[in-house]
Design a protein around this motif. Structure first.
Motif, short mmCIF file in Angstrom:
data_model
loop_
_atom_site.label_atom_id
_atom_site.label_comp_id
_atom_site.label_asym_id
_atom_site.label_seq_id
_atom_site.Cartn_x
_atom_site.Cartn_y
_atom_site.Cartn_z
N SER A 27 0.82 -1.10 0.11
CA SER A 27 -0.10 0.19 -0.03
C SER A 27 0.82 1.31 -0.06
N LEU A 28 2.10 1.26 -0.28
CA LEU A 28 2.86 2.44 -0.52
C LEU A 28 2.43 3.37 -1.66
N PRO A 29 3.00 4.55 -1.09
CA PRO A 29 2.60 5.50 -2.38
C PRO A 29 3.38 5.64 -3.34
N VAL A 30 3.48 6.32 -4.28
CA VAL A 30 4.58 6.55 -5.41
C VAL A 30 5.72 7.05 -4.80
N VAL A 31 5.73 7.94 -4.15
CA VAL A 31 6.89 8.51 -3.69
C VAL A 31 6.87 8.57 -1.99
N LEU A 32 8.15 8.43 -1.58
CA LEU A 32 8.00 8.15 -0.08
C LEU A 32 8.86 9.38 0.46
N VAL A 59 19.38 4.72 -2.84
CA VAL A 59 18.65 4.56 -4.08
C VAL A 59 18.52 6.09 -4.55
N PRO A 60 17.82 6.07 -5.73
CA PRO A 60 17.48 7.41 -6.41
C PRO A 60 16.73 8.37 -5.52
N THR A 72 9.18 5.26 -4.60
CA THR A 72 9.03 3.78 -4.05
C THR A 72 9.56 2.58 -4.98
N ALA A 73 9.43 2.79 -6.10
CA ALA A 73 10.13 1.85 -7.21
C ALA A 73 11.57 1.73 -6.99
N GLY A 74 12.31 2.59 -6.88
CA GLY A 74 13.62 2.38 -6.55
C GLY A 74 13.88 1.65 -5.10
#
Length: 108
Positions: A27-32, A59-60, A72-74
């Motif tokens: 359930s994480l958002p796109v950016v943290l 991470v980036p 979050t993807a990174g």
């Protein structure tokens, strides 16, 4: 314990050493925020901001105004979880994560 704020609103208190649960990852958002990303990586707040200042965060990261954001993807890629979270969040009938439903009506 620390309290996280997003958009000026308190979103919850989290124990610093609380384990990250699979449901939370799904359930994480796109950016943290940096502290939340650091928690996923097992880093403390002080270490996170030191690494950001030094440009050595693992991470980036992106600078948005005066704030740091961490895609979050990174973080998930760094942890080797991209396929795990895809399987958790897949709700579509085809299994690819696109959200399309399968045809459930039977003819004949």
């Amino acid at each position: 314990m620390f309290v996280q704020f997003i958009g000026g609103e308190e979103v919850g208190a989290v124990k610093r050493d609380a384990p990250v649960r699979l449901a939370e990852i799904a359930s994480l958002p796109v950016v943290l925020g940096p502290v939340q990303a650091g928690r996923l990586l097992g880093l403390g707040r002080t270490t996170v901001y030191r690494l950001l200042r030094e440009g050595t965060f693992p991470v980036p990261v992106r600078r948005v105004g005066k704030a740091w954001v961490v895609p979050t993807a990174g973080v998930l890629s760094y942890l080797g979880l991209e396929t795990l979270t895809t399987s958790v969040t897949t709700t579509g009938g085809c299994g690819c994560g696109c959200g399309a439903r399968t045809n459930t009506t039977e003819e004949g």
